[in-house]
Design an enzyme around this catalytic site. Structure first.
Site, PDB file in Angstrom:
ATOM      1  N   SER A 143      56.040 -14.281   8.880  1.00  0.00           N
ATOM      2  CA  SER A 143      56.167 -15.555   8.164  1.00  0.00           C
ATOM      3  C   SER A 143      55.996 -15.259   6.674  1.00  0.00           C
ATOM      4  CB  SER A 143      55.034 -16.485   8.624  1.00  0.00           C
ATOM      5  OG  SER A 143      54.887 -17.580   7.753  1.00  0.00           O
ATOM      6  N   TYR A 156      46.284 -18.353  11.204  1.00  0.00           N
ATOM      7  CA  TYR A 156      47.725 -18.075  11.121  1.00  0.00           C
ATOM      8  C   TYR A 156      48.004 -17.031  10.038  1.00  0.00           C
ATOM      9  CZ  TYR A 156      52.749 -19.273  11.142  1.00  0.00           C
ATOM     10  OH  TYR A 156      54.124 -19.235  11.239  1.00  0.00           O
TER      11      TYR A 156
HETATM   12  P1  NAD Z   1      58.176 -23.366  18.420  1.00  0.00           P
HETATM   13  O1  NAD Z   1      56.927 -24.132  18.673  1.00  0.00           O
HETATM   14  O2  NAD Z   1      59.478 -24.089  18.314  1.00  0.00           O
HETATM   15  O3  NAD Z   1      58.357 -22.213  19.509  1.00  0.00           O
HETATM   16  C1  NAD Z   1      57.305 -21.430  19.948  1.00  0.00           C
HETATM   17  C2  NAD Z   1      57.720 -20.726  21.230  1.00  0.00           C
HETATM   18  O4  NAD Z   1      56.596 -19.957  21.708  1.00  0.00           O
HETATM   19  C3  NAD Z   1      58.067 -21.696  22.356  1.00  0.00           C
HETATM   20  O5  NAD Z   1      59.106 -21.142  23.137  1.00  0.00           O
HETATM   21  C4  NAD Z   1      56.778 -21.755  23.167  1.00  0.00           C
HETATM   22  O6  NAD Z   1      56.968 -22.151  24.519  1.00  0.00           O
HETATM   23  C5  NAD Z   1      56.337 -20.311  23.063  1.00  0.00           C
HETATM   24  N1  NAD Z   1      54.926 -20.095  23.371  1.00  0.00           N
HETATM   25  C6  NAD Z   1      53.853 -20.782  22.892  1.00  0.00           C
HETATM   26  N2  NAD Z   1      52.707 -20.283  23.406  1.00  0.00           N
HETATM   27  C7  NAD Z   1      53.092 -19.259  24.218  1.00  0.00           C
HETATM   28  C8  NAD Z   1      52.370 -18.342  25.033  1.00  0.00           C
HETATM   29  N3  NAD Z   1      51.028 -18.373  25.099  1.00  0.00           N
HETATM   30  N4  NAD Z   1      53.052 -17.433  25.754  1.00  0.00           N
HETATM   31  C9  NAD Z   1      54.426 -17.401  25.708  1.00  0.00           C
HETATM   32  N5  NAD Z   1      55.149 -18.225  24.932  1.00  0.00           N
HETATM   33  C10 NAD Z   1      54.495 -19.138  24.203  1.00  0.00           C
HETATM   34  O7  NAD Z   1      57.865 -22.541  17.091  1.00  0.00           O
HETATM   35  P2  NAD Z   1      58.832 -21.780  16.037  1.00  0.00           P
HETATM   36  O8  NAD Z   1      58.735 -22.498  14.737  1.00  0.00           O
HETATM   37  O9  NAD Z   1      60.162 -21.493  16.619  1.00  0.00           O
HETATM   38  O10 NAD Z   1      57.995 -20.446  15.857  1.00  0.00           O
HETATM   39  C11 NAD Z   1      58.424 -19.182  16.332  1.00  0.00           C
HETATM   40  C12 NAD Z   1      57.788 -18.094  15.482  1.00  0.00           C
HETATM   41  O11 NAD Z   1      58.243 -18.207  14.144  1.00  0.00           O
HETATM   42  C13 NAD Z   1      56.260 -18.168  15.425  1.00  0.00           C
HETATM   43  O12 NAD Z   1      55.716 -16.856  15.478  1.00  0.00           O
HETATM   44  C14 NAD Z   1      56.007 -18.792  14.061  1.00  0.00           C
HETATM   45  O13 NAD Z   1      54.768 -18.439  13.550  1.00  0.00           O
HETATM   46  C15 NAD Z   1      57.140 -18.195  13.270  1.00  0.00           C
HETATM   47  N6  NAD Z   1      57.471 -18.921  12.041  1.00  0.00           N
HETATM   48  C16 NAD Z   1      57.866 -20.226  12.088  1.00  0.00           C
HETATM   49  C17 NAD Z   1      58.195 -20.865  10.894  1.00  0.00           C
HETATM   50  C18 NAD Z   1      58.666 -22.296  10.864  1.00  0.00           C
HETATM   51  O14 NAD Z   1      58.779 -22.847   9.763  1.00  0.00           O
HETATM   52  N7  NAD Z   1      58.989 -22.913  11.973  1.00  0.00           N
HETATM   53  C19 NAD Z   1      58.094 -20.186   9.679  1.00  0.00           C
HETATM   54  C20 NAD Z   1      57.681 -18.864   9.682  1.00  0.00           C
HETATM   55  C21 NAD Z   1      57.373 -18.238  10.872  1.00  0.00           C
END
Ligand code: NAD
Length: 261
Positions: A143, A156
């Site tokens: 991130s 985080y």
């Molecule tokens: P999201 O909530 O849409 O998706 C998260 C996914 O992880 C889902 O499929 C969920 O079912 C799964 N998950 C949650 N707990 C779990 C567990 N214990 N075991 C297995 N699967 C599990 O979130 P997102 O925004 O798509 O985030 C995905 C990644 O991207 C994360 O690592 C997040 O930190 C990172 N990220 C997101 C953003 C953003 O702005 N959305 C920015 C930077 C980084």
């Protein structure tokens, strides 16, 4: 470029960024192991759509990857069903927002377990087969918070800085084995993870979500635009290409200028 014959494991691919990455890898021809939580019928429909649309094998395993046993079970299931993992994408992640003195211990443990330790366990499990093959790609979804901090996100930010460090260590250890290891550092992506933060902010400020969306972007990003899961998927596919064979140990920003300031 084609990833035909390659097996990709994408954690947290039932939603958001992980689903975007799984779609991009499937479009490039890879077999996919999906993972994550959600409604069983909806997941099955996502799995079968992906297989049908791109003509690739797609399996699903709902292992909880916040624990080492879950990660090991997921990697073993992938090896059994699709073959040894060639492309590992550590993407599953959660968020919780509170100042340190109010931050619940169990949220700290959960975020460190899922956003950091899961990547250690999965890399440990897939590296031997990648070394034997002399080819592999590991992509850790970090991130902008892997590079800079924000208040109220102690677990985080610590986990994401940690995964950037672990990425560099793995890249050094695998530099002679045809395996690259990189971190992707997105800015804001409009997924359920961010939608929950927007909802909380709108409730606290008494404004509409669309106003909070503009504020969220303006607070961090010079470019007032969300990055899409598709753009991150395209970046992952490029990192899997032969042209990217010397990109390793990098923390690659895709953040609308967030970390340029
Ligand atoms: P999201 O909530 O849409 O998706 C998260 C996914 O992880 C889902 O499929 C969920 O079912 C799964 N998950 C949650 N707990 C779990 C567990 N214990 N075991 C297995 N699967 C599990 O979130 P997102 O925004 O798509 O985030 C995905 C990644 O991207 C994360 O690592 C997040 O930190 C990172 N990220 C997101 C953003 C953003 O702005 N959305 C920015 C930077 C980084």
């Amino acid at each position: 470029m084609t990833l035909e014959g390659k097996v990709a494991l994408v954690t947290g691919s039932t939603s958001g960024i992980g689903l975007g990455i799984a779609r991009s890898l499937a479009r490039a021809g890879a077999s996919i192991m999906m993972n994550g939580f959600g409604d069983a019928d909806e997941i099955e429909s996502l799995r079968s759509q992906l297989a049908e649309e791109f003509g690739v094998s797609v399996a699903f395993d709902g292992a909880d990857v916040s624990r080492g046993e879950g990660v090991n079970r997921l990697v073993a299931a992938t090896n059994d069903v699709l073959g040894d993992v060639d492309v590992l994408v550590n993407n599953a992640g959660i968020q919780f927002v509170a100042p340190i003195e109010e931050f619940p211990d169990d949220r700290w443990e959960a975020i460190i377990g899922l956003n950091l330790s899961a990547a250690f366990y999965s890399m440990k499990a897939v590296i031997p087969a990648m070394k034997t093959k002399g080819w592999g790609r590991i992509i850790n979804v970090a991130s902008a918070h892997g590079l800079v901090a924000s208040p109220d996100k102690v677990a985080y930010v610590a986990a994401k800085h940690g995964i950037v460090g672990a990425t560099k260590v793995a890249a050094l250890e695998l530099a002679h084995h045809g395996v690259t290891v990189n971190a992707i550092c997105p800015g804001w992506v409009l997924t359920p993870l961010v939608e929950r933060q927007l909802l909380d902010r709108a409730q606290q400020s008494g404004t509409e979500i669309v106003i909070e969306m503009e504020r969220l972007l303006a607070e961090k990003q010079p470019m007032p635009k969300f990055t899409t899961p598709e753009s991150i998927g395209a970046m992952v596919v490029f990192l899997c290409s032969n042209e990217a064979e010397t990109i390793t140990g990098a923390a690659l920003s895709i953040d609308g200028g967030w970390t340029a300031q």
